[in-house]
Motif scaffolding. Sequence first.
Motif, short mmCIF file in Angstrom:
data_model
loop_
_atom_site.label_atom_id
_atom_site.label_comp_id
_atom_site.label_asym_id
_atom_site.label_seq_id
_atom_site.Cartn_x
_atom_site.Cartn_y
_atom_site.Cartn_z
N ARG A 2 26.41 33.49 30.46
CA ARG A 2 26.33 34.52 31.49
C ARG A 2 27.37 35.58 31.16
NH1 ARG A 2 25.76 33.74 38.00
NH2 ARG A 2 25.34 35.93 38.51
N ILE A 3 26.93 36.82 31.04
CA ILE A 3 27.77 37.90 30.55
C ILE A 3 27.87 39.00 31.59
CG2 ILE A 3 27.93 39.72 28.79
CD1 ILE A 3 26.55 37.79 26.84
N LEU A 4 29.07 39.55 31.75
CA LEU A 4 29.28 40.70 32.63
C LEU A 4 29.43 41.94 31.77
CD1 LEU A 4 29.73 41.90 35.44
CD2 LEU A 4 32.18 41.41 35.17
N LEU A 5 28.53 42.89 31.94
CA LEU A 5 28.56 44.17 31.23
C LEU A 5 29.14 45.23 32.14
CD1 LEU A 5 27.77 46.15 28.95
CD2 LEU A 5 25.46 46.20 29.94
N ILE A 6 30.24 45.86 31.70
CA ILE A 6 30.91 46.90 32.48
C ILE A 6 30.79 48.19 31.68
CG2 ILE A 6 33.02 47.54 33.70
CD1 ILE A 6 33.92 44.56 33.24
N GLU A 7 29.79 49.01 32.04
CA GLU A 7 29.44 50.20 31.25
C GLU A 7 28.77 51.22 32.15
OE1 GLU A 7 28.97 52.99 29.05
OE2 GLU A 7 29.57 51.31 27.76
N ALA A 156 18.84 29.11 25.31
CA ALA A 156 20.00 29.32 26.17
C ALA A 156 20.38 28.03 26.89
CB ALA A 156 19.71 30.42 27.19
N LEU A 157 19.40 27.29 27.37
CA LEU A 157 19.67 26.03 28.05
C LEU A 157 20.25 25.01 27.07
CD1 LEU A 157 19.50 24.11 30.45
CD2 LEU A 157 17.09 23.71 29.88
N PHE A 158 19.65 24.90 25.90
CA PHE A 158 20.15 23.96 24.90
C PHE A 158 21.56 24.31 24.47
CE2 PHE A 158 20.51 22.83 20.31
CZ PHE A 158 20.56 21.45 20.47
N LEU A 174 23.64 25.40 35.44
CA LEU A 174 22.73 25.87 34.40
C LEU A 174 22.01 27.14 34.84
CD1 LEU A 174 21.28 22.43 33.23
CD2 LEU A 174 22.85 23.92 31.97
N GLU A 175 21.60 27.20 36.10
CA GLU A 175 20.96 28.42 36.60
C GLU A 175 21.91 29.60 36.52
OE1 GLU A 175 17.79 26.62 39.91
OE2 GLU A 175 19.79 27.28 40.53
N ALA A 180 20.76 36.15 35.95
CA ALA A 180 21.62 37.14 36.59
C ALA A 180 21.47 37.06 38.11
CB ALA A 180 21.27 38.54 36.08
N PHE A 181 22.32 37.86 38.83
CA PHE A 181 22.32 37.83 40.28
C PHE A 181 20.95 38.09 40.88
CE2 PHE A 181 27.02 38.88 40.24
CZ PHE A 181 27.40 37.69 40.84
N ASP A 182 20.24 39.09 40.33
CA ASP A 182 19.00 39.56 40.96
C ASP A 182 17.75 38.85 40.44
OD1 ASP A 182 19.16 40.61 38.45
OD2 ASP A 182 18.67 42.67 39.03
N ALA A 183 17.93 37.81 39.63
CA ALA A 183 16.77 37.13 39.06
C ALA A 183 16.11 36.23 40.10
CB ALA A 183 17.20 36.30 37.85
N GLU A 184 14.78 36.21 40.07
CA GLU A 184 14.04 35.30 40.94
C GLU A 184 13.81 34.00 40.19
OE1 GLU A 184 10.49 37.03 42.43
OE2 GLU A 184 11.49 38.79 43.29
#
Length: 219
Positions: A2-7, A156-158, A174-175, A180-184
């Motif tokens: 999980r990555i935070l992009l600040i741009e 990604a899970l593996f 894992l989720e 990301a925050f807005d993913a369903e």
Amino acid sequence: MRILLIEDDTVLGAAVRDQIVGDGHSVDWVTRLDAAGDAMAVAGYDLLLLDLMLPDGRGIGFLKTLRQRGDVSPVIILTALDQVSDRIEGLNAGADDYLVKPFDLAELSARIGSVARRYSGNPNPIINHGALDIDLAARSLRRDGKVVPLTAREWALFEALLGRPGQLLSKAQLEEKLYAFDAEIESNTIEVHVSRLRKKLGAAMIETERGLGYRLGAA
């Protein structure tokens, strides 16, 4: 991861986000330092991508504050500031890598992988786990010598399980790493991916503690 992009550059930010998502990571993208602080207060990130010139301040100050309070999250600086003095300042402030704009998106993916491996304690991109030969840099694996194709989410899970050998990871953990925050997210999404991985890698490769989570099986 999980990555935070600040741009704050919307064109570059969208391109970077799409590249990272295509690599199988989840991304939360913010355009201000205050929003980055808010995001980090409620979620754990495996890596930060940090621009230095943002609407509400300089990324260097943000980075120094992180390090002063003991936050050791990996940070890669993405910036148009290309002087040697700028690079030195960024690295001395606690950055793990420094990438000057414009940059190739494939190179960014490689640098993300390199930094992540260093933090995992094993900079070697080649890992052997039982019948599996895993190339983290190429994002590929073989089982008993035969190539096993994985989707981005399966990989990604593996990779999340591989990065915590012997450690139990809950469904929520894992989720958080995959989305990301807005993913369903469907309620059984993780279970579906685990089932598919077991079919491809062998049933014993992922162990389940019912009601608690999953771990990588013994080699």
